[in-house]
Enzyme design. Structure first.
Site, short mmCIF file in Angstrom:
data_model
loop_
_atom_site.label_atom_id
_atom_site.label_comp_id
_atom_site.label_asym_id
_atom_site.label_seq_id
_atom_site.Cartn_x
_atom_site.Cartn_y
_atom_site.Cartn_z
N LYS A 53 0.81 -1.15 -0.06
CA LYS A 53 0.15 -0.12 -0.14
C LYS A 53 0.70 1.36 -0.04
O LYS A 53 0.74 2.09 -0.78
CB LYS A 53 -0.95 -0.07 1.27
CG LYS A 53 -1.95 -1.18 0.95
CD LYS A 53 -2.69 -1.36 2.46
CE LYS A 53 -3.67 -2.54 1.97
NZ LYS A 53 -4.66 -3.06 3.17
N GLN A 97 -5.59 -2.02 9.05
CA GLN A 97 -5.29 -3.21 8.25
C GLN A 97 -5.92 -4.37 9.14
O GLN A 97 -5.84 -4.40 10.34
CB GLN A 97 -3.75 -3.45 8.37
CG GLN A 97 -3.22 -4.57 7.80
CD GLN A 97 -3.87 -4.80 5.99
OE1 GLN A 97 -3.94 -3.62 5.51
NE2 GLN A 97 -4.24 -5.95 5.64
N ASP A 120 -11.39 2.08 2.79
CA ASP A 120 -11.76 0.76 2.64
C ASP A 120 -13.14 0.47 2.38
O ASP A 120 -13.47 -0.59 2.07
CB ASP A 120 -11.45 0.15 4.00
CG ASP A 120 -10.08 -0.91 4.10
OD1 ASP A 120 -9.89 -1.27 2.87
OD2 ASP A 120 -9.47 -1.00 5.06
N1 GUN Z 1 -7.16 -7.40 5.30
C1 GUN Z 1 -7.30 -8.07 3.99
N2 GUN Z 1 -7.79 -7.34 3.11
C2 GUN Z 1 -8.03 -6.12 3.49
C3 GUN Z 1 -8.34 -5.03 3.11
O1 GUN Z 1 -8.91 -4.88 1.87
N3 GUN Z 1 -8.75 -3.97 4.03
C4 GUN Z 1 -8.08 -4.14 5.31
N4 GUN Z 1 -8.20 -2.81 5.92
N5 GUN Z 1 -7.63 -5.19 5.68
C5 GUN Z 1 -7.63 -6.05 4.77
#
Ligand code: GUN
Length: 285
Positions: A53, A97, A120
């Site tokens: 990211k 996350q 998200d």
């Molecule tokens: N963990 C696995 N996929 C995601 C996602 O798309 N966003 C977040 N915040 N955590 C994750």
């Protein structure tokens, strides 16, 4: 006949190029879009996602900040960190996350993120907007998967779509997006009886299960669009839910893992962050 490959590398580059141009336009106005990622604990898979990211932000010219909190962080400490980021004008997007360590309340934490900074799309307000067909932030993975489906150029209206998995992150929002495209959508999960009965009817099959080799050739309709959301590790190698080598001979289109949906998730996160920055700058809520 071998399926056509839906190339996540090329498609994500396309999305990031457009995002980069929008970032440049904001920078001309003195605004640098900023994404903050909160990582609690030391889950190795999450470490990799968070690093990717950060790299995505760099590629698009955005500011990124990773906040690392120790495994034993309390709910209050996590929520205070979110509040600080809510109030920080340099941050337009906030992502916690997942999964969080088990002692933390994920739903309560997500509720603390300002909906307009929730890149998200997991805040109840954004989830509700998707459900109601209203404006809101769409979760990155299903949004990226839909982009890949659109790239086939196939008509979606009236087609049978089957989603395997009913998570809040992928399965449910994916089903909503496909419904919005006028597909007839079936959501299958661990309690579904005769899974193959459903999947064999799918013109569009999305698998978000988390089990390597789960979708086999006999489960796939010839010519189907097969979207593999799984990221699994087998003997140190990354693979999806779909038995790629056999399914590619049946499907019409297929996403590889790696180099498929995962790349699109990052690209859509960048897109959601620049959306958030533009909205905040223009004073929209
Ligand atoms: N963990 C696995 N996929 C995601 C996602 O798309 N966003 C977040 N915040 N955590 C994750």
């Amino acid at each position: 006949m071998a399926a056509k490959i839906l190339d996540g590398k090329a498609l994500s580059a396309e999305v990031k190029r457009t995002v980069g141009l929008r970032v440049d336009a904001l920078k001309e106005r003195g605004i640098v879009p900023g994404l903050a990622v909160i990582l609690v604990g030391n889950d190795p898979a999450s470490e990799i996602y968070v690093r990717n990211k950060g790299k995505g932000c760099e590629e698009c010219g955005m500011y990124s900040r990773t906040i690392r909190l120790e495994e034993m962080t309390t709910q209050l400490q996590l929520e205070e960190e979110i509040e600080r980021l809510n109030a920080d004008p340099a941050i337009h997007g906030i992502l916690v996350q997942l999964p969080l360590p088990r002692h933390l309340d994920e739903a309560a934490a997500l509720k603390k993120i300002l909906p307009q900074k929730d890149v998200d799309g997991f805040h109840l307000m954004n989830a509700g907007a998707l459900m109601n067909g209203a404006e809101g932030v769409v979760p990155c993975t299903p949004k990226g998967a839909l982009y890949m489906i659109h790239s086939t150029g196939e008509t979606l209206s009236g087609r049978e779509a089957v989603v395997i998995g009913r998570s809040n992150i992928v399965g449910k929002p994916m089903a909503m997006l496909l419904m919005r495209e006028d597909c007839t959508v079936t959501v299958c999960h661990s309690k579904t009886k005769d899974l193959s009965e459903h999947t064999r009817k799918a013109d569009i099959l999305v698998s978000a299960v988390g089990k390597a080799g789960f979708v086999t050739a006999d489960m796939v309709k010839p010519g189907a669009i097969v979207i593999d959301v799984g990221i699994n590790r087998v003997d140190g190698k990354v693979c999806g839910d779909v038995a790629f080598n056999e399914v590619k001979d049946v499907a019409g289109w297929i996403t590889p893992v790696p180099g498929g949906v995962g790349r699109m998730t990052i690209a859509m996160l960048m897109s959601n962050t620049v959306d958030a920055a533009e909205r905040i700058v223009s004073g929209e809520r």
